[in-house]
Enzyme design. Sequence first.
Site, PDB file in Angstrom:
ATOM      1  N   ASP A  31      -2.410   6.391  -3.427  1.00 19.35           N
ATOM      2  CA  ASP A  31      -1.309   5.695  -2.766  1.00 19.35           C
ATOM      3  C   ASP A  31      -0.773   4.626  -3.706  1.00 19.35           C
ATOM      4  OD1 ASP A  31      -3.345   3.834  -2.613  1.00 19.35           O
ATOM      5  OD2 ASP A  31      -2.858   3.180  -0.588  1.00 19.35           O
ATOM      6  N   ASP A  64      -5.839   2.095  -3.597  1.00 23.31           N
ATOM      7  CA  ASP A  64      -7.091   1.889  -2.870  1.00 23.31           C
ATOM      8  C   ASP A  64      -7.455   3.073  -1.981  1.00 23.31           C
ATOM      9  OD1 ASP A  64      -5.290   1.563  -0.795  1.00 23.31           O
ATOM     10  OD2 ASP A  64      -6.087  -0.355  -0.103  1.00 23.31           O
ATOM     11  N   SER A  93       0.808  -1.213   0.000  1.00 24.80           N
ATOM     12  CA  SER A  93       0.000   0.000   0.000  1.00 24.80           C
ATOM     13  C   SER A  93       0.849   1.275   0.000  1.00 24.80           C
ATOM     14  CB  SER A  93      -0.953  -0.028   1.201  1.00 24.80           C
ATOM     15  OG  SER A  93      -1.907   0.994   1.134  1.00 24.80           O
ATOM     16  N   ASP A 136      -0.969   1.441  -4.118  1.00 22.74           N
ATOM     17  CA  ASP A 136      -1.788   0.391  -4.738  1.00 22.74           C
ATOM     18  C   ASP A 136      -3.159   0.885  -5.175  1.00 22.74           C
ATOM     19  OD1 ASP A 136      -2.870   0.598  -2.157  1.00 22.74           O
ATOM     20  OD2 ASP A 136      -3.435  -1.515  -2.105  1.00 22.74           O
TER      21      ASP A 136
END
Length: 445
Positions: free
Chosen positions: A241, A245, A102, A243
Amino acid sequence: MKKKRYFGTDGIRGKVGDNPITPEFILKLGWAAGKVLARHGSNKIIIGKDTRISGYMLESVLHAGLASAGLSAVFTGPIPTPAIAYLTKTLRAEAGIVISASHNPFYDNGIKFFSIEGTKIPDAIEQAIEAELGKKLICVASAKLGRISRIDDAAKRYIAFCKGTFSESISLNGLKVVVDCANGATYQIAPNILRELGAKVVAIGCQPDGMNINKDCGTTDIRKLQHRVLAENANIGIAYDGDGDRMIMVDHLGYKVDGDQIIYIIARDKMQQGKLVGGVVGTLMSNMGLELSLKRLGIPFIRTSVGDRYVLNKMQETGWRIGAENSGHVILLDHNTTGDGIIAGLQVLSAMVNNSMTLHNLCRDIQLFPQKLINICLTSKYNPLISTTVIHACKVAEQELAKHGRILIRKSGTENIIRVMVEGKDENQVTDLANYIADAVKASS
Protein backbone atom coordinates in the site's frame (compact mmCIF):
# COMPACT_ATOMS: atom_id res chain seq x y z
CA MET A 1 -11.74 7.09 29.16
CA LYS A 2 -12.66 10.34 27.43
CA LYS A 3 -13.57 9.96 23.76
CA LYS A 4 -10.98 11.39 21.39
CA ARG A 5 -12.07 14.08 18.96
CA TYR A 6 -9.36 13.91 16.31
CA PHE A 7 -7.42 10.67 16.70
CA GLY A 8 -8.84 7.55 15.09
CA THR A 9 -7.51 3.99 15.05
CA ASP A 10 -4.49 5.06 13.01
CA GLY A 11 -3.72 8.65 13.97
CA ILE A 12 -5.44 11.67 12.44
CA ARG A 13 -6.62 11.41 8.85
CA GLY A 14 -8.79 13.31 6.38
CA LYS A 15 -9.03 15.21 3.13
CA VAL A 16 -6.32 17.82 2.66
CA GLY A 17 -7.81 21.31 3.00
CA ASP A 18 -10.69 20.11 5.15
CA ASN A 19 -10.46 20.17 8.92
CA PRO A 20 -8.40 18.70 10.51
CA ILE A 21 -5.89 18.26 7.65
CA THR A 22 -5.25 21.98 7.13
CA PRO A 23 -1.98 23.91 7.50
CA GLU A 24 -3.41 25.80 10.47
CA PHE A 25 -4.44 22.67 12.34
CA ILE A 26 -1.25 20.72 11.61
CA LEU A 27 0.81 23.68 12.85
CA LYS A 28 -1.17 23.64 16.09
CA LEU A 29 -0.93 19.84 16.23
CA GLY A 30 2.86 20.04 15.97
CA TRP A 31 2.95 22.54 18.83
CA ALA A 32 0.54 20.50 20.97
CA ALA A 33 2.44 17.28 20.34
CA GLY A 34 5.67 19.08 21.09
CA LYS A 35 4.33 20.32 24.42
CA VAL A 36 3.27 16.81 25.46
CA LEU A 37 6.36 15.03 24.21
CA ALA A 38 8.65 17.63 25.79
CA ARG A 39 7.12 16.75 29.15
CA HIS A 40 8.39 13.22 28.57
CA GLY A 41 11.95 14.39 27.97
CA SER A 42 11.82 14.56 24.17
CA ASN A 43 14.23 16.67 22.16
CA LYS A 44 14.42 14.94 18.77
CA ILE A 45 11.55 13.77 16.55
CA ILE A 46 11.94 11.68 13.36
CA ILE A 47 9.52 12.73 10.58
CA GLY A 48 8.84 10.63 7.48
CA LYS A 49 6.20 10.71 4.78
CA ASP A 50 4.89 8.89 1.73
CA THR A 51 4.80 10.32 -1.80
CA ARG A 52 1.67 12.50 -1.64
CA ILE A 53 2.07 16.02 -2.99
CA SER A 54 0.61 17.42 0.23
CA GLY A 55 3.34 15.77 2.29
CA TYR A 56 5.81 18.58 1.64
CA MET A 57 3.38 21.24 2.85
CA LEU A 58 2.34 19.30 5.94
CA GLU A 59 5.94 18.42 6.75
CA SER A 60 6.87 22.10 6.83
CA VAL A 61 4.03 23.27 9.06
CA LEU A 62 4.36 20.25 11.34
CA HIS A 63 8.01 21.10 11.91
CA ALA A 64 7.11 24.75 12.53
CA GLY A 65 4.72 23.65 15.26
CA LEU A 66 7.24 21.32 16.86
CA ALA A 67 9.95 24.00 16.69
CA SER A 68 7.67 26.53 18.38
CA ALA A 69 7.41 24.10 21.29
CA GLY A 70 11.19 23.72 21.42
CA LEU A 71 11.56 20.35 19.68
CA SER A 72 13.95 19.60 16.81
CA ALA A 73 12.93 17.51 13.81
CA VAL A 74 14.89 15.07 11.66
CA PHE A 75 13.47 14.58 8.15
CA THR A 76 13.89 11.30 6.26
CA GLY A 77 12.02 12.14 3.06
CA PRO A 78 9.65 9.57 1.50
CA ILE A 79 10.06 6.28 3.36
CA PRO A 80 7.78 3.41 4.48
CA THR A 81 5.95 3.79 7.78
CA PRO A 82 7.68 0.78 9.39
CA ALA A 83 11.03 2.42 8.60
CA ILE A 84 10.09 5.29 10.91
CA ALA A 85 9.26 2.81 13.68
CA TYR A 86 12.69 1.24 13.19
CA LEU A 87 14.61 4.53 12.92
CA THR A 88 12.90 6.01 15.97
CA LYS A 89 14.36 3.19 18.04
CA THR A 90 17.81 2.98 16.48
CA LEU A 91 18.43 6.73 16.40
CA ARG A 92 17.27 7.06 20.02
CA ALA A 93 14.63 9.63 19.06
CA GLU A 94 11.90 10.31 21.56
CA ALA A 95 9.16 9.89 18.96
CA GLY A 96 8.51 9.31 15.28
CA ILE A 97 5.87 10.92 13.08
CA VAL A 98 4.60 9.65 9.73
CA ILE A 99 2.73 11.89 7.28
CA SER A 100 0.56 9.47 5.33
CA ALA A 101 -2.98 8.31 4.68
CA SER A 102 -1.89 4.74 3.97
CA HIS A 103 -4.09 3.18 1.25
CA ASN A 104 -6.30 6.28 0.77
CA PRO A 105 -6.27 8.43 -2.42
CA PHE A 106 -3.70 11.21 -2.86
CA TYR A 107 -6.11 13.96 -1.78
CA ASP A 108 -6.22 12.49 1.74
CA ASN A 109 -3.40 12.66 4.23
CA GLY A 110 -2.80 12.05 7.89
CA ILE A 111 -0.47 12.13 10.86
CA LYS A 112 0.45 9.18 13.05
CA PHE A 113 2.86 9.04 15.95
CA PHE A 114 5.30 6.39 17.14
CA SER A 115 6.75 6.12 20.63
CA ILE A 116 10.42 5.75 21.52
CA GLU A 117 9.85 1.97 21.45
CA GLY A 118 8.67 2.14 17.83
CA THR A 119 5.03 1.41 18.66
CA LYS A 120 1.94 3.56 18.14
CA ILE A 121 1.63 6.07 20.97
CA PRO A 122 -0.88 5.07 23.67
CA ASP A 123 -4.37 6.54 24.01
CA ALA A 124 -3.29 8.58 27.04
CA ILE A 125 -0.70 10.49 25.00
CA GLU A 126 -3.19 11.10 22.19
CA GLN A 127 -5.67 12.49 24.72
CA ALA A 128 -2.99 14.71 26.24
CA ILE A 129 -2.19 16.11 22.78
CA GLU A 130 -5.88 16.81 22.16
CA ALA A 131 -6.07 18.64 25.49
CA GLU A 132 -3.21 20.93 24.41
CA LEU A 133 -4.97 21.64 21.10
CA GLY A 134 -7.60 23.56 23.04
CA LYS A 135 -5.03 25.96 24.45
CA LYS A 136 -3.44 29.09 23.00
CA LEU A 137 -0.22 28.50 21.07
CA ILE A 138 2.65 30.16 22.93
CA CYS A 139 6.03 29.99 21.23
CA VAL A 140 9.17 29.31 23.24
CA ALA A 141 11.93 31.92 23.39
CA SER A 142 14.07 32.26 20.25
CA ALA A 143 17.09 30.61 21.87
CA LYS A 144 14.99 27.52 22.65
CA LEU A 145 13.40 27.03 19.21
CA GLY A 146 13.73 23.59 17.65
CA ARG A 147 16.04 22.97 14.73
CA ILE A 148 15.81 20.87 11.57
CA SER A 149 18.16 18.29 10.06
CA ARG A 150 17.96 15.48 7.52
CA ILE A 151 19.05 11.83 7.42
CA ASP A 152 20.58 11.27 4.01
CA ASP A 153 20.99 7.52 4.46
CA ALA A 154 17.60 6.69 6.01
CA ALA A 155 16.61 4.41 3.12
CA LYS A 156 19.97 2.59 3.19
CA ARG A 157 19.63 1.98 6.93
CA TYR A 158 16.17 0.49 6.46
CA ILE A 159 17.26 -1.63 3.49
CA ALA A 160 20.07 -3.12 5.58
CA PHE A 161 17.63 -3.76 8.42
CA CYS A 162 15.12 -5.57 6.17
CA LYS A 163 17.83 -7.71 4.57
CA GLY A 164 19.02 -8.62 8.05
CA THR A 165 15.69 -10.35 8.74
CA PHE A 166 16.31 -12.75 5.82
CA SER A 167 18.50 -15.79 6.46
CA GLU A 168 21.98 -15.50 4.95
CA SER A 169 21.86 -19.21 4.16
CA ILE A 170 19.19 -18.84 1.47
CA SER A 171 18.89 -16.82 -1.73
CA LEU A 172 16.14 -15.68 -4.07
CA ASN A 173 18.18 -16.66 -7.13
CA GLY A 174 15.93 -18.18 -9.77
CA LEU A 175 12.78 -16.45 -8.52
CA LYS A 176 11.04 -13.86 -10.68
CA VAL A 177 9.09 -11.38 -8.58
CA VAL A 178 6.71 -8.65 -9.74
CA VAL A 179 6.33 -5.85 -7.20
CA ASP A 180 3.64 -3.16 -7.25
CA CYS A 181 4.71 -0.31 -4.98
CA ALA A 182 1.46 1.69 -5.35
CA ASN A 183 3.51 4.71 -6.47
CA GLY A 184 4.15 5.07 -2.77
CA ALA A 185 6.83 4.98 -0.11
CA THR A 186 8.31 1.58 -1.07
CA TYR A 187 8.94 2.51 -4.72
CA GLN A 188 12.74 2.51 -4.46
CA ILE A 189 13.34 0.40 -1.39
CA ALA A 190 11.35 -2.80 -2.06
CA PRO A 191 12.70 -3.51 -5.58
CA ASN A 192 16.27 -2.90 -4.41
CA ILE A 193 15.96 -5.25 -1.44
CA LEU A 194 14.62 -8.07 -3.59
CA ARG A 195 17.30 -7.57 -6.24
CA GLU A 196 20.06 -7.55 -3.65
CA LEU A 197 18.73 -10.86 -2.28
CA GLY A 198 19.01 -12.43 -5.73
CA ALA A 199 15.53 -12.16 -7.24
CA LYS A 200 14.81 -11.04 -10.77
CA VAL A 201 12.48 -8.09 -10.19
CA VAL A 202 9.84 -6.54 -12.41
CA ALA A 203 8.70 -3.29 -10.77
CA ILE A 204 5.39 -1.52 -11.44
CA GLY A 205 3.73 1.32 -9.57
CA CYS A 206 7.14 2.91 -9.05
CA GLN A 207 6.64 6.27 -10.77
CA PRO A 208 5.18 8.53 -8.07
CA ASP A 209 4.11 12.01 -9.19
CA GLY A 210 2.48 13.10 -5.94
CA MET A 211 -1.02 12.39 -7.19
CA ASN A 212 -0.97 8.77 -8.37
CA ILE A 213 -0.36 7.05 -5.04
CA ASN A 214 -2.74 4.04 -4.70
CA LYS A 215 -4.43 4.97 -7.99
CA ASP A 216 -5.45 1.73 -9.73
CA CYS A 217 -2.51 -0.03 -8.12
CA GLY A 218 -1.11 -1.43 -4.89
CA THR A 219 -3.12 -3.40 -2.35
CA THR A 220 -6.37 -1.61 -3.19
CA ASP A 221 -6.32 -2.73 -6.85
CA ILE A 222 -4.22 -5.77 -7.75
CA ARG A 223 -5.54 -6.26 -11.30
CA LYS A 224 -2.41 -4.84 -12.95
CA LEU A 225 -0.24 -6.99 -10.72
CA GLN A 226 -2.21 -10.12 -11.56
CA HIS A 227 -1.95 -9.38 -15.27
CA ARG A 228 1.79 -8.69 -15.07
CA VAL A 229 2.53 -11.84 -13.07
CA LEU A 230 0.88 -13.93 -15.76
CA ALA A 231 2.43 -11.96 -18.63
CA GLU A 232 5.93 -12.25 -17.14
CA ASN A 233 5.47 -15.90 -16.12
CA ALA A 234 6.63 -14.77 -12.68
CA ASN A 235 6.80 -16.92 -9.56
CA ILE A 236 5.02 -14.40 -7.36
CA GLY A 237 3.59 -10.89 -7.20
CA ILE A 238 3.73 -8.55 -4.20
CA ALA A 239 1.55 -5.45 -3.79
CA TYR A 240 2.24 -2.85 -1.10
CA ASP A 241 0.00 0.00 0.00
CA GLY A 242 0.99 3.66 -0.15
CA ASP A 243 3.00 3.72 3.06
CA GLY A 244 4.30 0.16 2.98
CA ASP A 245 2.82 -1.16 6.21
CA ARG A 246 0.61 -3.72 4.49
CA MET A 247 1.05 -6.23 1.70
CA ILE A 248 -1.03 -8.56 -0.49
CA MET A 249 0.35 -11.29 -2.77
CA VAL A 250 -0.49 -12.95 -6.07
CA ASP A 251 0.59 -16.52 -6.86
CA HIS A 252 2.01 -17.70 -10.20
CA LEU A 253 -1.51 -18.53 -11.44
CA GLY A 254 -2.73 -14.99 -10.76
CA TYR A 255 -4.76 -15.81 -7.65
CA LYS A 256 -4.90 -13.32 -4.76
CA VAL A 257 -3.27 -14.33 -1.47
CA ASP A 258 -4.58 -12.15 1.37
CA GLY A 259 -3.42 -11.39 4.89
CA ASP A 260 -5.09 -14.47 6.39
CA GLN A 261 -3.29 -16.80 3.99
CA ILE A 262 -0.01 -14.92 4.43
CA ILE A 263 -0.06 -15.20 8.21
CA TYR A 264 -0.94 -18.90 7.97
CA ILE A 265 2.10 -19.53 5.76
CA ILE A 266 4.40 -17.60 8.09
CA ALA A 267 3.04 -19.22 11.27
CA ARG A 268 3.32 -22.73 9.84
CA ASP A 269 6.87 -22.07 8.63
CA LYS A 270 7.86 -20.77 12.08
CA MET A 271 6.28 -23.85 13.69
CA GLN A 272 8.18 -26.19 11.37
CA GLN A 273 11.42 -24.45 12.33
CA GLY A 274 10.60 -24.62 16.04
CA LYS A 275 10.52 -20.83 16.25
CA LEU A 276 6.80 -20.23 16.88
CA VAL A 277 6.09 -18.60 20.24
CA GLY A 278 2.51 -19.08 21.46
CA GLY A 279 -0.04 -18.58 18.71
CA VAL A 280 -1.44 -16.07 16.25
CA VAL A 281 -3.42 -12.89 16.92
CA GLY A 282 -6.07 -11.95 14.36
CA THR A 283 -9.05 -9.60 14.31
CA LEU A 284 -12.82 -9.80 14.07
CA MET A 285 -12.35 -9.61 10.29
CA SER A 286 -10.05 -12.65 10.16
CA ASN A 287 -11.55 -15.49 8.13
CA MET A 288 -12.94 -18.49 10.01
CA GLY A 289 -10.92 -20.64 7.64
CA LEU A 290 -7.72 -19.24 9.12
CA GLU A 291 -8.83 -20.11 12.65
CA LEU A 292 -9.78 -23.68 11.69
CA SER A 293 -6.61 -24.23 9.64
CA LEU A 294 -4.39 -23.07 12.51
CA LYS A 295 -6.38 -25.27 14.90
CA ARG A 296 -5.58 -28.33 12.75
CA LEU A 297 -1.89 -27.49 13.23
CA GLY A 298 -2.35 -27.09 16.96
CA ILE A 299 -1.63 -23.35 16.78
CA PRO A 300 -3.74 -21.19 19.15
CA PHE A 301 -5.64 -18.27 17.62
CA ILE A 302 -7.34 -15.30 19.27
CA ARG A 303 -9.22 -12.32 17.85
CA THR A 304 -9.10 -8.67 18.80
CA SER A 305 -10.74 -5.47 17.56
CA VAL A 306 -9.97 -4.30 14.02
CA GLY A 307 -6.84 -2.16 13.85
CA ASP A 308 -3.15 -3.01 13.95
CA ARG A 309 -2.70 -1.20 17.26
CA TYR A 310 -5.17 -3.58 18.89
CA VAL A 311 -3.42 -6.57 17.34
CA LEU A 312 -0.11 -5.34 18.76
CA ASN A 313 -1.64 -4.72 22.19
CA LYS A 314 -2.92 -8.29 22.33
CA MET A 315 0.45 -9.64 21.16
CA GLN A 316 2.21 -7.75 23.93
CA GLU A 317 -0.38 -8.96 26.45
CA THR A 318 0.02 -12.63 25.48
CA GLY A 319 3.71 -12.61 24.60
CA TRP A 320 2.92 -14.00 21.14
CA ARG A 321 5.10 -12.85 18.24
CA ILE A 322 2.81 -13.08 15.19
CA GLY A 323 -0.33 -11.08 14.42
CA ALA A 324 -2.16 -9.84 11.35
CA GLU A 325 -5.24 -8.37 9.74
CA ASN A 326 -6.68 -9.91 6.60
CA SER A 327 -6.12 -6.57 4.87
CA GLY A 328 -2.41 -7.38 4.86
CA HIS A 329 -1.13 -5.73 8.04
CA VAL A 330 1.31 -8.33 9.33
CA ILE A 331 3.16 -7.72 12.60
CA LEU A 332 6.18 -9.91 13.32
CA LEU A 333 7.56 -8.81 16.67
CA ASP A 334 10.76 -10.79 16.16
CA HIS A 335 11.58 -8.22 13.47
CA ASN A 336 9.61 -4.97 13.87
CA THR A 337 7.10 -3.32 16.17
CA THR A 338 4.50 -2.45 13.55
CA GLY A 339 3.02 -3.82 10.35
CA ASP A 340 5.81 -4.16 7.78
CA GLY A 341 4.88 -5.14 4.23
CA ILE A 342 8.44 -5.65 3.02
CA ILE A 343 9.50 -7.88 5.92
CA ALA A 344 6.26 -9.91 5.74
CA GLY A 345 6.90 -10.49 2.05
CA LEU A 346 10.44 -11.66 2.75
CA GLN A 347 9.13 -14.17 5.31
CA VAL A 348 6.76 -15.68 2.74
CA LEU A 349 9.55 -15.85 0.15
CA SER A 350 11.69 -17.56 2.79
CA ALA A 351 8.94 -20.15 3.33
CA MET A 352 8.79 -20.78 -0.42
CA VAL A 353 12.53 -21.42 -0.56
CA ASN A 354 12.64 -23.47 2.67
CA ASN A 355 9.86 -25.77 1.44
CA SER A 356 10.76 -25.70 -2.28
CA MET A 357 7.10 -24.92 -2.95
CA THR A 358 5.16 -22.38 -4.97
CA LEU A 359 3.03 -19.81 -3.18
CA HIS A 360 -0.03 -21.53 -4.63
CA ASN A 361 0.93 -24.85 -3.03
CA LEU A 362 1.76 -23.21 0.29
CA CYS A 363 -1.86 -22.01 0.41
CA ARG A 364 -3.43 -25.41 -0.26
CA ASP A 365 -3.88 -26.36 3.38
CA ILE A 366 -5.86 -23.24 4.30
CA GLN A 367 -9.43 -23.20 3.04
CA LEU A 368 -10.99 -19.76 3.44
CA PHE A 369 -14.74 -19.39 3.88
CA PRO A 370 -16.57 -17.24 1.32
CA GLN A 371 -16.51 -13.68 2.63
CA LYS A 372 -18.12 -10.54 1.21
CA LEU A 373 -17.03 -7.07 2.30
CA ILE A 374 -19.00 -3.98 1.23
CA ASN A 375 -17.97 -0.41 2.05
CA ILE A 376 -20.74 2.23 2.20
CA CYS A 377 -19.75 5.90 2.15
CA LEU A 378 -21.62 8.02 4.70
CA THR A 379 -23.11 11.27 3.46
CA SER A 380 -24.35 12.56 6.82
CA LYS A 381 -23.39 12.50 10.49
CA TYR A 382 -26.26 10.14 11.31
CA ASN A 383 -25.07 6.74 12.52
CA PRO A 384 -27.00 4.08 10.56
CA LEU A 385 -25.82 1.36 12.96
CA ILE A 386 -28.52 2.44 15.43
CA SER A 387 -31.25 2.30 12.78
CA THR A 388 -34.01 -0.22 13.46
CA THR A 389 -33.95 -1.08 9.74
CA VAL A 390 -30.27 -2.04 9.90
CA ILE A 391 -30.69 -3.92 13.18
CA HIS A 392 -33.59 -5.90 11.69
CA ALA A 393 -31.59 -6.69 8.54
CA CYS A 394 -28.73 -8.06 10.64
CA LYS A 395 -31.10 -10.26 12.65
CA VAL A 396 -32.66 -11.65 9.46
CA ALA A 397 -29.20 -12.38 8.05
CA GLU A 398 -28.11 -14.11 11.25
CA GLN A 399 -31.18 -16.36 11.11
CA GLU A 400 -30.41 -17.20 7.47
CA LEU A 401 -26.83 -18.18 8.33
CA ALA A 402 -28.10 -20.37 11.20
CA LYS A 403 -24.79 -20.32 13.13
CA HIS A 404 -22.84 -21.36 10.03
CA GLY A 405 -21.36 -17.94 9.44
CA ARG A 406 -20.62 -14.48 10.83
CA ILE A 407 -21.80 -10.92 10.36
CA LEU A 408 -19.71 -7.88 11.22
CA ILE A 409 -20.90 -4.32 10.64
CA ARG A 410 -18.82 -1.41 11.89
CA LYS A 411 -17.74 2.15 11.20
CA SER A 412 -14.21 2.54 9.88
CA GLY A 413 -11.72 4.12 12.24
CA THR A 414 -9.87 5.85 9.39
CA GLU A 415 -12.55 6.76 6.82
CA ASN A 416 -16.15 7.99 6.87
CA ILE A 417 -17.57 4.66 5.77
CA ILE A 418 -19.50 1.71 7.15
CA ARG A 419 -18.04 -1.73 6.50
CA VAL A 420 -20.40 -4.69 6.12
CA MET A 421 -18.82 -8.15 6.23
CA VAL A 422 -20.69 -11.43 5.88
CA GLU A 423 -18.97 -14.81 6.02
CA GLY A 424 -20.38 -18.30 5.59
CA LYS A 425 -20.16 -21.61 3.77
CA ASP A 426 -22.27 -20.72 0.72
CA GLU A 427 -20.85 -17.97 -1.51
CA ASN A 428 -24.16 -16.99 -3.11
CA GLN A 429 -25.88 -16.75 0.27
CA VAL A 430 -23.02 -14.67 1.68
CA THR A 431 -23.18 -12.23 -1.24
CA ASP A 432 -26.96 -11.91 -1.07
CA LEU A 433 -26.98 -11.27 2.68
CA ALA A 434 -24.15 -8.73 2.47
CA ASN A 435 -26.04 -6.81 -0.22
CA TYR A 436 -29.24 -7.04 1.84
CA ILE A 437 -27.57 -5.46 4.89
CA ALA A 438 -25.72 -2.90 2.76
CA ASP A 439 -29.00 -1.79 1.18
CA ALA A 440 -30.45 -1.30 4.66
CA VAL A 441 -27.44 0.82 5.65
CA LYS A 442 -27.75 2.96 2.50
CA ALA A 443 -31.46 3.48 3.11
CA SER A 444 -30.78 4.60 6.68
CA SER A 445 -27.82 6.92 6.07
